[in-house]
Design a protein around this motif. Structure first.
Motif, PDB file in Angstrom:
ATOM      1  N   VAL A  38     108.813  16.288 -28.634  1.00  0.00           N
ATOM      2  CA  VAL A  38     109.227  15.192 -29.518  1.00  0.00           C
ATOM      3  C   VAL A  38     110.072  15.812 -30.632  1.00  0.00           C
ATOM      4  O   VAL A  38     109.557  16.552 -31.473  1.00  0.00           O
ATOM      5  CB  VAL A  38     108.011  14.454 -30.107  1.00  0.00           C
ATOM      6  N   ARG A  39     111.365  15.541 -30.615  1.00  0.00           N
ATOM      7  CA  ARG A  39     112.292  16.122 -31.590  1.00  0.00           C
ATOM      8  C   ARG A  39     112.549  15.150 -32.741  1.00  0.00           C
ATOM      9  O   ARG A  39     112.553  13.937 -32.562  1.00  0.00           O
ATOM     10  CB  ARG A  39     113.609  16.501 -30.914  1.00  0.00           C
ATOM     11  N   ASP A  40     112.772  15.704 -33.935  1.00  0.00           N
ATOM     12  CA  ASP A  40     112.988  14.912 -35.152  1.00  0.00           C
ATOM     13  C   ASP A  40     111.777  14.018 -35.445  1.00  0.00           C
ATOM     14  O   ASP A  40     111.913  12.912 -35.975  1.00  0.00           O
ATOM     15  CB  ASP A  40     114.261  14.081 -35.060  1.00  0.00           C
ATOM     16  N   PHE A  41     110.605  14.528 -35.100  1.00  0.00           N
ATOM     17  CA  PHE A  41     109.334  13.867 -35.377  1.00  0.00           C
ATOM     18  C   PHE A  41     109.164  13.653 -36.883  1.00  0.00           C
ATOM     19  O   PHE A  41     109.590  14.477 -37.689  1.00  0.00           O
ATOM     20  CB  PHE A  41     108.212  14.763 -34.837  1.00  0.00           C
ATOM     21  N   LEU A  42     108.548  12.556 -37.248  1.00  0.00           N
ATOM     22  CA  LEU A  42     108.270  12.272 -38.658  1.00  0.00           C
ATOM     23  C   LEU A  42     106.972  12.965 -39.066  1.00  0.00           C
ATOM     24  O   LEU A  42     105.880  12.529 -38.679  1.00  0.00           O
ATOM     25  CB  LEU A  42     108.143  10.763 -38.886  1.00  0.00           C
ATOM     26  N   PRO A  43     107.044  14.054 -39.862  1.00  0.00           N
ATOM     27  CA  PRO A  43     105.831  14.783 -40.236  1.00  0.00           C
ATOM     28  C   PRO A  43     105.157  14.184 -41.462  1.00  0.00           C
ATOM     29  O   PRO A  43     104.815  14.885 -42.419  1.00  0.00           O
ATOM     30  CB  PRO A  43     106.360  16.194 -40.507  1.00  0.00           C
ATOM     31  N   ALA A  44     104.967  12.870 -41.445  1.00  0.00           N
ATOM     32  CA  ALA A  44     104.318  12.173 -42.561  1.00  0.00           C
ATOM     33  C   ALA A  44     102.851  11.935 -42.216  1.00  0.00           C
ATOM     34  O   ALA A  44     102.420  12.098 -41.073  1.00  0.00           O
ATOM     35  CB  ALA A  44     105.037  10.860 -42.847  1.00  0.00           C
ATOM     36  N   ALA A  45     102.090  11.523 -43.210  1.00  0.00           N
ATOM     37  CA  ALA A  45     100.630  11.468 -43.078  1.00  0.00           C
ATOM     38  C   ALA A  45     100.166  10.634 -41.890  1.00  0.00           C
ATOM     39  O   ALA A  45      99.268  11.048 -41.142  1.00  0.00           O
ATOM     40  CB  ALA A  45     100.029  10.924 -44.374  1.00  0.00           C
ATOM     41  N   ASP A  46     100.759   9.457 -41.689  1.00  0.00           N
ATOM     42  CA  ASP A  46     100.314   8.592 -40.601  1.00  0.00           C
ATOM     43  C   ASP A  46     100.486   9.263 -39.239  1.00  0.00           C
ATOM     44  O   ASP A  46      99.578   9.232 -38.395  1.00  0.00           O
ATOM     45  CB  ASP A  46     101.098   7.282 -40.618  1.00  0.00           C
ATOM     46  N   ARG A 410     104.312   9.543 -49.214  1.00  0.00           N
ATOM     47  CA  ARG A 410     104.061  10.568 -48.196  1.00  0.00           C
ATOM     48  C   ARG A 410     103.621   9.955 -46.868  1.00  0.00           C
ATOM     49  O   ARG A 410     103.720  10.595 -45.812  1.00  0.00           O
ATOM     50  CB  ARG A 410     102.993  11.549 -48.685  1.00  0.00           C
ATOM     51  N   ILE A 411     103.157   8.722 -46.891  1.00  0.00           N
ATOM     52  CA  ILE A 411     102.706   8.042 -45.672  1.00  0.00           C
ATOM     53  C   ILE A 411     103.845   7.923 -44.664  1.00  0.00           C
ATOM     54  O   ILE A 411     103.642   8.063 -43.461  1.00  0.00           O
ATOM     55  CB  ILE A 411     102.149   6.639 -46.022  1.00  0.00           C
TER      56      ILE A 411
END
Length: 425
Positions: A38-46, A410-411
């Motif tokens: 999974v590229r450009d994944f969102l590394p946010a809390a959810d 951050r979510i």
């Protein structure tokens, strides 16, 4: 966070990866055979909550910057976790995983933070029970935590009372394990990332307007998933660029899935100057660069079938309405009451502190555009979309705006304030 008034916004920005697609990339990658990247994944809390839960279910997941490598074990490859799975603040993780876990050969328990424990879970518990699932929770499964006893599932045809991608996806994911055809019929079409990604992983669904049908799935095939920028995150720049004089912003690599572009349709109806550049298809999703220039907005009426396509963007649309000529009416949006906060009440209360003429209604709000807001001390209620919407409002307010609990961004968008600052003059 202190927000000060600005003169203009100018430059380009790349918003974080789409939250919905990031979640689903991890989930389907875990259920597929082989290695999914999974590229450009969102590394946010959810989204990190989804990774954490699948790791506890026995899936090896490695993060390398914004690339995530998932070693899928197949539809029957999950194993029983040693502890209760904690989804944090993520309703997507909770509801979609409930569908998957209902069909496993083991028992699990799901919980989340204080916000999750107030959000309605009976909307998935009811249809999953109709499929033969055994789910128990607080107030007979109305609220988390939920205990799930894995069962063999049967197919159903379910007419959903709400247009919700989370409800639809939970049933469809459970339907992968059920015998026969499982159908979900919605009152209005909700976002279709699950349908698109299942087809991308080798299991196309039958789609007929508001009706979606899946059959029993034998195997999903690993893929490279390139995640486009999240249009819900782009929305703050689309509104800010529209209402701030002498502004021009290029938002790169944004997903423009038709089930998500209600924000673009509404802003264009209000007179916004938005252009689609470099349109293309990436991993089964339509993508474009969006150019927005300052413009004079006029009021509109927002309701009906467009609501599921912009439900997360309504708080920032309310900010746009404060600077539009006339009276904007938002209706048919009662779903806002059961988000991370009651977004109808919070939008009205906090924009009122800033001098907005906004009235709460049973299923929305009425905003009279005055073209003026004053700086104030406002509260995010730990809701990321409220915090970012108030930051946009603060850019055009007279005086300083202070946002309490501003780190809730951050979510979904950890670097939001930094990206906003880079565009300000």
């Amino acid at each position: 966070m202190r927000i000060q008034p600005i003169k203009k916004l100018e430059g380009s920005v790349t918003v974080p990866g789409d939250k919905s697609i990031s979640h689903r990339g991890i989930m389907l990658g875990s259920l597929a055979e082989g290695t999914t990247i999974v590229r450009d994944f969102l590394p946010a809390a959810d989204c990190l909550s989804t990774i954490s839960c699948f790791r506890q279910l026995g899936i090896a997941i490695q993060q390398d910057g914004q690339d995530v490598i998932v070693q899928g074990k197949g539809l029957r490859g999950l194993s029983q976790p040693k502890t209760t799975l904690d989804v944090g603040n993520s309703g997507t993780t909770f509801r979609l995983m409930s569908g998957i876990l209902s069909a496993q050969a083991f028992d699990t328990a799901l919980t989340g933070d204080a916000s999750i424990q107030k959000r309605p879970m009976d909307r998935i518990v009811k249809p999953l029970r109709l499929m033969g699932a055994q789910l128990d929770g607080k107030e007979d499964g109305k609220f988390a935590p939920i205990h799930i006893k894995g069962q063999s599932l049967k197919s159903i045809t379910y007419k959903s009372p709400v247009a919700s991608a989370q409800v639809k996806s939970s049933i469809l994911l459970a339907g992968l394990y059920a015998n026969g055809e499982t159908t979900v019929i919605e009152p209005n079409k909700s976002r279709d990332h699950t349908e698109r990604m299942l087809a991308y992983f080798g299991h196309p669904l039958e789609i007929d307007g508001k009706k979606v049908t899946t059959t029993t799935c034998n195997e999903l095939y690993s893929r490279e998933v390139i995640v486009p920028g999240d249009i819900s995150s782009a929305a703050y720049f689309l509104v800010a660029g529209s209402i701030t004089p002498n502004s021009e912003i290029l938002i790169k690599n944004v997903g423009i899935n038709p089930t998500r572009t209600g924000i673009l349709d509404v802003l264009k109806a209000m007179g916004a100057d938005i252009n689609y550049l470099n349109q293309r298809s990436v991993s089964g999703e339509p993508v474009a660069d969006l150019q927005v220039k300052s413009s004079t907005l006029k009021s509109t009426i927002i309701g009906g079938e467009v609501i599921p396509r912009l439900i997360d963007e309504i708080p920032v649309i309310a900010v746009a309405a404060c600077f539009a000529e006339g009276k904007t009416i938002i209706k048919d949006a009662a779903e806002l009451k059961v988000k991370e906060s009651n977004r109808i009440a919070t939008v009205v209360s906090e924009l009122s502190k800033m001098g907005a003429e906004v009235i709460e209604t049973e299923d929305g709000m009425v905003i009279t555009g005055t073209g003026y807001l004053n700086g104030a001390k406002v509260e995010s209620f730990h809701d990321h979309r409220i915090a970012m919407s108030l930051a946009v409002a603060g850019l055009l307010a007279e005086g300083e705006t202070w946002i309490n609990n501003s780190d809730s961004v951050r979510i979904s968008y950890p670097q939001f304030y930094d990206d906003l600052k880079k565009l300000t003059f």
